[in-house]
Every structure is written in C-alpha cells, then in structure tokens.
Design a protein around this motif. Sequence first.
Motif, PDB file in Angstrom:
ATOM      1  N   GLY A  82       0.978  -1.169   0.088  1.00  0.00           N
ATOM      2  CA  GLY A  82       0.020   0.148  -0.046  1.00  0.00           C
ATOM      3  C   GLY A  82       0.730   1.337  -0.082  1.00  0.00           C
ATOM      4  N   PHE A  83       0.334   2.324   0.079  1.00  0.00           N
ATOM      5  CA  PHE A  83       0.829   3.771   0.315  1.00  0.00           C
ATOM      6  C   PHE A  83       0.918   3.810   1.879  1.00  0.00           C
ATOM      7  N   PRO A  84       2.014   4.790   2.285  1.00  0.00           N
ATOM      8  CA  PRO A  84       2.089   5.275   3.579  1.00  0.00           C
ATOM      9  C   PRO A  84       0.668   6.048   3.897  1.00  0.00           C
ATOM     10  N   GLY A  85       0.306   5.826   5.069  1.00  0.00           N
ATOM     11  CA  GLY A  85      -0.965   6.496   5.447  1.00  0.00           C
ATOM     12  C   GLY A  85      -1.556   5.712   6.595  1.00  0.00           C
ATOM     13  N   GLY A  86      -2.768   6.470   6.975  1.00  0.00           N
ATOM     14  CA  GLY A  86      -3.408   5.901   7.975  1.00  0.00           C
ATOM     15  C   GLY A  86      -4.639   6.682   8.374  1.00  0.00           C
ATOM     16  N   LYS A  87      -5.127   6.213   9.410  1.00  0.00           N
ATOM     17  CA  LYS A  87      -6.518   6.850   9.748  1.00  0.00           C
ATOM     18  C   LYS A  87      -6.550   8.277  10.468  1.00  0.00           C
ATOM     19  N   VAL A  88      -7.533   9.145  10.406  1.00  0.00           N
ATOM     20  CA  VAL A  88      -7.296  10.509  11.111  1.00  0.00           C
ATOM     21  C   VAL A  88      -7.398  10.274  12.422  1.00  0.00           C
ATOM     22  N   GLU A  89      -6.511  11.095  13.077  1.00  0.00           N
ATOM     23  CA  GLU A  89      -6.624  11.517  14.693  1.00  0.00           C
ATOM     24  C   GLU A  89      -7.201  12.802  14.843  1.00  0.00           C
ATOM     25  N   PRO A  90      -7.742  12.806  16.062  1.00  0.00           N
ATOM     26  CA  PRO A  90      -8.510  14.250  16.328  1.00  0.00           C
ATOM     27  C   PRO A  90      -7.688  15.338  16.393  1.00  0.00           C
ATOM     28  N   GLU A  91      -6.285  15.165  16.457  1.00  0.00           N
ATOM     29  CA  GLU A  91      -5.600  16.496  16.079  1.00  0.00           C
ATOM     30  C   GLU A  91      -5.380  16.981  14.771  1.00  0.00           C
ATOM     31  N   ASP A  92      -5.593  16.147  13.913  1.00  0.00           N
ATOM     32  CA  ASP A  92      -5.523  16.443  12.449  1.00  0.00           C
ATOM     33  C   ASP A  92      -6.462  17.539  12.016  1.00  0.00           C
ATOM     34  N   LYS A  93      -5.925  18.538  11.375  1.00  0.00           N
ATOM     35  CA  LYS A  93      -6.856  19.824  11.064  1.00  0.00           C
ATOM     36  C   LYS A  93      -7.598  19.250   9.664  1.00  0.00           C
ATOM     37  N   ASP A  94      -6.858  18.704   8.912  1.00  0.00           N
ATOM     38  CA  ASP A  94      -7.621  18.125   7.671  1.00  0.00           C
ATOM     39  C   ASP A  94      -6.948  16.949   7.321  1.00  0.00           C
ATOM     40  N   LEU A  95      -7.605  16.458   5.865  1.00  0.00           N
ATOM     41  CA  LEU A  95      -6.925  14.881   5.480  1.00  0.00           C
ATOM     42  C   LEU A  95      -5.314  14.979   5.243  1.00  0.00           C
ATOM     43  N   GLU A  96      -5.187  16.405   4.358  1.00  0.00           N
ATOM     44  CA  GLU A  96      -3.781  16.213   3.911  1.00  0.00           C
ATOM     45  C   GLU A  96      -2.701  16.160   4.977  1.00  0.00           C
ATOM     46  N   ILE A  97      -3.248  16.754   6.360  1.00  0.00           N
ATOM     47  CA  ILE A  97      -2.204  16.718   7.465  1.00  0.00           C
ATOM     48  C   ILE A  97      -2.435  15.294   8.011  1.00  0.00           C
ATOM     49  N   THR A  98      -3.502  14.434   7.738  1.00  0.00           N
ATOM     50  CA  THR A  98      -3.124  13.272   8.057  1.00  0.00           C
ATOM     51  C   THR A  98      -2.096  12.236   7.329  1.00  0.00           C
ATOM     52  N   ALA A  99      -2.287  12.480   5.911  1.00  0.00           N
ATOM     53  CA  ALA A  99      -1.439  11.966   5.038  1.00  0.00           C
ATOM     54  C   ALA A  99       0.065  12.138   5.488  1.00  0.00           C
ATOM     55  N   LEU A 100       0.402  13.567   5.453  1.00  0.00           N
ATOM     56  CA  LEU A 100       1.578  13.947   5.723  1.00  0.00           C
ATOM     57  C   LEU A 100       2.051  13.438   7.142  1.00  0.00           C
ATOM     58  N   ARG A 101       1.195  13.418   8.111  1.00  0.00           N
ATOM     59  CA  ARG A 101       1.640  12.958   9.591  1.00  0.00           C
ATOM     60  C   ARG A 101       1.745  11.366   9.436  1.00  0.00           C
ATOM     61  N   GLU A 102       1.134  10.874   8.815  1.00  0.00           N
ATOM     62  CA  GLU A 102       1.113   9.141   8.761  1.00  0.00           C
ATOM     63  C   GLU A 102       2.480   8.914   7.995  1.00  0.00           C
ATOM     64  N   THR A 103       2.693   9.599   6.975  1.00  0.00           N
ATOM     65  CA  THR A 103       3.951   9.376   5.999  1.00  0.00           C
ATOM     66  C   THR A 103       5.105   9.413   7.132  1.00  0.00           C
ATOM     67  N   HIS A 104       5.170  10.537   7.797  1.00  0.00           N
ATOM     68  CA  HIS A 104       6.171  10.831   8.854  1.00  0.00           C
ATOM     69  C   HIS A 104       6.524   9.653   9.697  1.00  0.00           C
ATOM     70  N   GLU A 105       5.181   9.119  10.188  1.00  0.00           N
ATOM     71  CA  GLU A 105       5.265   8.082  11.392  1.00  0.00           C
ATOM     72  C   GLU A 105       5.812   6.723  10.772  1.00  0.00           C
ATOM     73  N   GLU A 106       5.221   6.476   9.658  1.00  0.00           N
ATOM     74  CA  GLU A 106       5.431   5.174   9.133  1.00  0.00           C
ATOM     75  C   GLU A 106       6.940   4.975   8.218  1.00  0.00           C
ATOM     76  N   VAL A 107       7.336   6.119   7.670  1.00  0.00           N
ATOM     77  CA  VAL A 107       8.807   6.030   6.706  1.00  0.00           C
ATOM     78  C   VAL A 107       9.325   7.024   7.079  1.00  0.00           C
ATOM     79  N   GLY A 108       9.240   7.882   8.068  1.00  0.00           N
ATOM     80  CA  GLY A 108      10.397   8.780   8.522  1.00  0.00           C
ATOM     81  C   GLY A 108      10.329  10.023   7.708  1.00  0.00           C
ATOM     82  N   VAL A 109       9.614  10.408   6.625  1.00  0.00           N
ATOM     83  CA  VAL A 109       9.773  11.553   5.958  1.00  0.00           C
ATOM     84  C   VAL A 109       9.114  12.812   6.476  1.00  0.00           C
ATOM     85  N   LEU A 110       9.864  13.798   6.888  1.00  0.00           N
ATOM     86  CA  LEU A 110       9.508  15.043   7.423  1.00  0.00           C
ATOM     87  C   LEU A 110       8.189  15.740   6.500  1.00  0.00           C
TER      88      LEU A 110
END
Length: 213
Positions: A82-110
């Motif tokens: 799959g792609f790096p990514g995951g579910k929305v968390e309460p602190e996420d302001k929008d879905l783009e932030i979700t994608a960026l946060r999860e990409t950082h968490e899963e593969v370390g990309v800032l």
Amino acid sequence: MDFTDFYKQATKIKNLDLPGDESHFKMEPEIRKQWRDSEKIAKRKPKRAAVMALFYPNVSQETQLLLILRKTYKGVHSNQIGFPGGKVEPEDKDLEITALRETHEEVGVLPDSIEVLKQLTALYIPPSNFMVQPYLGLYAEPKPFKIQESEVEAVVEVLFSDFMDDENLIYQNLTTSYANNIDVPAFKLNGYVVWGATAMMLSEIKELLKQVL
C-alpha cells in the motif's frame, strides 16, 4: 526517467481535472462492484483515512514511487502492499495533514520536505469500512527511510518506468480474508502483486501522469 525532468512535467497535473472513478474501475476487482452505490456506503458511516503517493529520486536521480509492505497481523490488510498513510486522528486539521503525519510516522519523511501536488479521488475500502483520501506528493531531497517497525515490514521502491509500463498490468487469482479464488486486475511491481484499492489509486495516478509526460 530523470527526476528533474519528471518534476518539471509532473507539476503540470495541478491544473488537470481528475480522471476519477472511471480510472479506478479499470483496476477494480469484480467482487467490489457492489460497493459503487454511494448511498450504501454512506449508511455504513465509514471511518476516514489518508495516504500519500510519493515520488522521489534515487541515488542515480531516476524517479521512483514509494510503496510499503504492511506487517502480517490479524486484519484485512495484513501483509499487503500500500501507500504510507492511515486513519484520521483528532488533532489532524484536515486529511492532507493526516497523510503527511502518517507518512512521517511510517517511513520517517518530514512533512515539510514533501510538496503536495494534488488531492486525488477518494476511494471507499469495503473490508475495513474506510473512506481513503489519497494525495500525490514530491520528495525532491530524500533521506534514508526510517520505517515504523510495528506497522511496516519494508519499503518498496518502484522505478517510475516500471510503474508506467503496461506490461506490468496483470490478472491474478487470489484468496483473501473476505473472498476465495477470485481473479483481480493488478500491477506486478518489484515482484509484488499490487491489487485492490492501491491498484485503483495507482490507476488514477498513472492516467494523470500520462497526460503531462
């Protein structure tokens, strides 16, 4: 394809209309067609998630696409590509932030190192009841990936030329957590069979890029 050339051309997709569901349907397993009904989906009240399709240069400056192999676990997406990514968390302001946060968490990309080019067409995932929002991003100055070992088994770095090669479109007979002995359209990339929602998202990305390259 050289990443500098890819970058110049890929940025043009910002101004393109999305191919949308028609591009998804080209890689849709037959069993999934029953879930095209938006009213049926709405009644299930799907959870929200977001993923990032990330393009970047390798050491030879060839363009690559990042996929991940998920860990084996008790769940419908166990051991899948799959792609790096995951579910929305309460602190996420929008879905783009979700994608960026999860990409950082899963593969370390800032997050600040990713240029998000385009929001793609959202896709419903029936087995897990998620509505997933994909994004396409560019990672021009990559650093070594740092995988989240609890979630990710391995990174799968696919050459852009392999991704775009129609010879890598196949049909595969599979048995899944929710269906037995089904034929599905798929991409064959780096020896992995990439099917289902990820293949459907890849189909839209491929159609977009074909318009500018």
